[in-house]
Design a protein around this motif. Structure first.
Motif, mmCIF file in Angstrom:
data_model
loop_
_atom_site.group_PDB
_atom_site.id
_atom_site.type_symbol
_atom_site.label_atom_id
_atom_site.label_comp_id
_atom_site.label_asym_id
_atom_site.label_seq_id
_atom_site.Cartn_x
_atom_site.Cartn_y
_atom_site.Cartn_z
ATOM 1 N N PRO A 249 0.798 -1.236 0.000
ATOM 2 C CA PRO A 249 0.000 0.000 0.000
ATOM 3 C C PRO A 249 0.825 1.277 0.000
ATOM 4 O O PRO A 249 0.380 2.300 -0.518
ATOM 5 N N THR A 250 2.042 1.221 0.553
ATOM 6 C CA THR A 250 2.884 2.428 0.580
ATOM 7 C C THR A 250 3.334 2.848 -0.821
ATOM 8 O O THR A 250 3.713 3.996 -1.035
ATOM 9 N N PHE A 251 3.285 1.926 -1.795
ATOM 10 C CA PHE A 251 3.686 2.250 -3.165
ATOM 11 C C PHE A 251 2.753 3.290 -3.785
ATOM 12 O O PHE A 251 3.113 3.931 -4.772
ATOM 13 N N ALA A 252 1.551 3.446 -3.223
ATOM 14 C CA ALA A 252 0.598 4.440 -3.746
ATOM 15 C C ALA A 252 1.165 5.851 -3.649
ATOM 16 O O ALA A 252 0.796 6.732 -4.436
ATOM 17 N N SER A 253 2.067 6.058 -2.704
ATOM 18 C CA SER A 253 2.674 7.387 -2.536
ATOM 19 C C SER A 253 3.461 7.802 -3.776
ATOM 20 O O SER A 253 3.634 9.002 -4.038
ATOM 21 N N LEU A 254 3.928 6.838 -4.566
ATOM 22 C CA LEU A 254 4.664 7.143 -5.789
ATOM 23 C C LEU A 254 3.778 7.886 -6.788
ATOM 24 O O LEU A 254 4.213 8.837 -7.447
ATOM 25 N N PHE A 255 2.513 7.470 -6.878
ATOM 26 C CA PHE A 255 1.583 8.115 -7.808
ATOM 27 C C PHE A 255 1.237 9.533 -7.336
ATOM 28 O O PHE A 255 1.091 10.442 -8.151
ATOM 29 N N ILE A 256 1.109 9.690 -6.021
ATOM 30 C CA ILE A 256 0.844 11.023 -5.456
ATOM 31 C C ILE A 256 2.041 11.938 -5.718
ATOM 32 O O ILE A 256 1.880 13.115 -6.069
ATOM 33 N N LEU A 257 3.257 11.387 -5.583
ATOM 34 C CA LEU A 257 4.474 12.158 -5.818
ATOM 35 C C LEU A 257 4.560 12.608 -7.274
ATOM 36 O O LEU A 257 4.891 13.767 -7.563
ATOM 37 N N ILE A 258 4.238 11.693 -8.202
ATOM 38 C CA ILE A 258 4.273 12.033 -9.630
ATOM 39 C C ILE A 258 3.279 13.147 -9.944
ATOM 40 O O ILE A 258 3.613 14.125 -10.622
ATOM 41 N N ALA A 259 2.051 13.015 -9.443
ATOM 42 C CA ALA A 259 1.020 14.036 -9.678
ATOM 43 C C ALA A 259 1.443 15.386 -9.104
ATOM 44 O O ALA A 259 1.250 16.433 -9.738
ATOM 45 N N SER A 260 2.048 15.355 -7.912
ATOM 46 C CA SER A 260 2.488 16.594 -7.260
ATOM 47 C C SER A 260 3.613 17.265 -8.040
ATOM 48 O O SER A 260 3.612 18.491 -8.237
#
Length: 295
Positions: free
Chosen positions: A98-109
């Protein structure tokens, strides 16, 4: 091209290595969809904030304010981002990371901050765009290789991940140079909008010399890579392909940038780099074929 690249790496390369992969075909499709949605969102927000510069540099390509309203563009941006991050969250939970979801948030940011702030900062904006393309290669290993790695296959998985890193570095180098060239091409609009891009800050001539310097470095590193990995492993088809589609065009770029003056010249050079990037990524298919041919 992003989807093509991710499909190529999995089905032309990873699937041929006889290693376990963490994602099923439909799950990998979700990974591709998520990255495409986030990239599209980045494109939309970039167009919103580039209306002023595009009106000067590329008046025929302006969409926001002509084809669609700014409000509609923002709504599309939000919808694409939410969809991309949501799919990434679902996918991360499917593979029990589940922590891998932060990668998508980082890309969007990063895409948002690039469009609103980072693009105006000399070199930093170029670096971020090039980095995000490299991440789109590495994300394949993060989601498809890493979760399937065990003590028994660790060495083989590390070797495959290393190859993905090599391609990510190549994509980063070529795209970084291309972003500088694109800034040179768009220098008039960027100057009028008060952006502190490299050619605005130090002039077109000096910026072109910096692009030339990075191109020479990319040429040398690509040549060394061919000699170290292709020649020593007797992958002669891959050597010929790399020379014809990467090294020779890079050399052409190095020669032509000396005489480049007009916006048309730099647009041509940007297109050359785009082709180098495309054919460089496509080389993974040639390498897979060459290995199979040698076997």
């Amino acid at each position: 091209m992003l989807a093509f690249m991710q499909l190529l790496f999995r089905y032309a390369f990873l699937k041929q290595q006889e290693v376990p992969l963490a994602l099923s075909d439909w799950q990998y499709g979700l990974l591709i969809l998520s990255t495409i949605l986030l990239a599209a969102a980045g494109y939309v927000i970039n167009n919103i904030y580039d209306v002023g510069t595009d009106s000067i540099n590329k008046p025929n390509d302006v969409v926001v304010g002509k084809g669609i309203t700014e409000t509609a563009a923002y709504n599309i941006y939000i919808g694409l981002n939410i969809s991309g991050v949501a799919i990434g969250f679902i996918l991360s939970n499917i593979i029990m990371r589940p922590t891998f979801a932060s990668l998508f948030i980082l890309i969007a940011s990063l895409l948002y901050f690039y469009a609103t702030t980072l693009k105006q900062i000399m070199i930093l904006g170029n670096f971020v765009v090039a980095l995000l393309l490299a991440v789109s290669v590495l994300i394949i290993g993060v989601f498809d290789l890493f979760p399937a790695t065990t003590a028994e296959n660790q060495a083989q998985m590390a070797s495959l991940f290393s190859i993905l890193i090599d391609y990510a570095l190549f994509a980063f180098m070529i795209n970084f140079i291309r972003e500088i060239v694109k800034d040179i091409e768009d220098v008039n609009g960027d100057y009028n909008m008060g952006m502190n891009t490299l050619p605005v800050a130090i002039g077109v001539s000096r910026a072109a010399k910096i692009a030339l310097g990075f191109a020479i470095i990319a040429f040398i590193l690509s040549g060394l890579y061919c000699n170290t990995y292709f020649m020593q492993n007797k992958l002669y088809i891959a050597v010929f392909y790399a020379f014809a589609t990467v090294l020779a065009p890079l050399l052409y770029f190095i020669v032509k940038i000396f005489s480049a003056k007009s916006q048309k010249d730099f647009h041509h050079l940007s297109s050359i780099l785009k082709l180098i990037l495309f054919f460089g990524i496509l080389s993974i298919l040639v390498i897979a074929f060459n290995i199979k041919y040698n076997a």
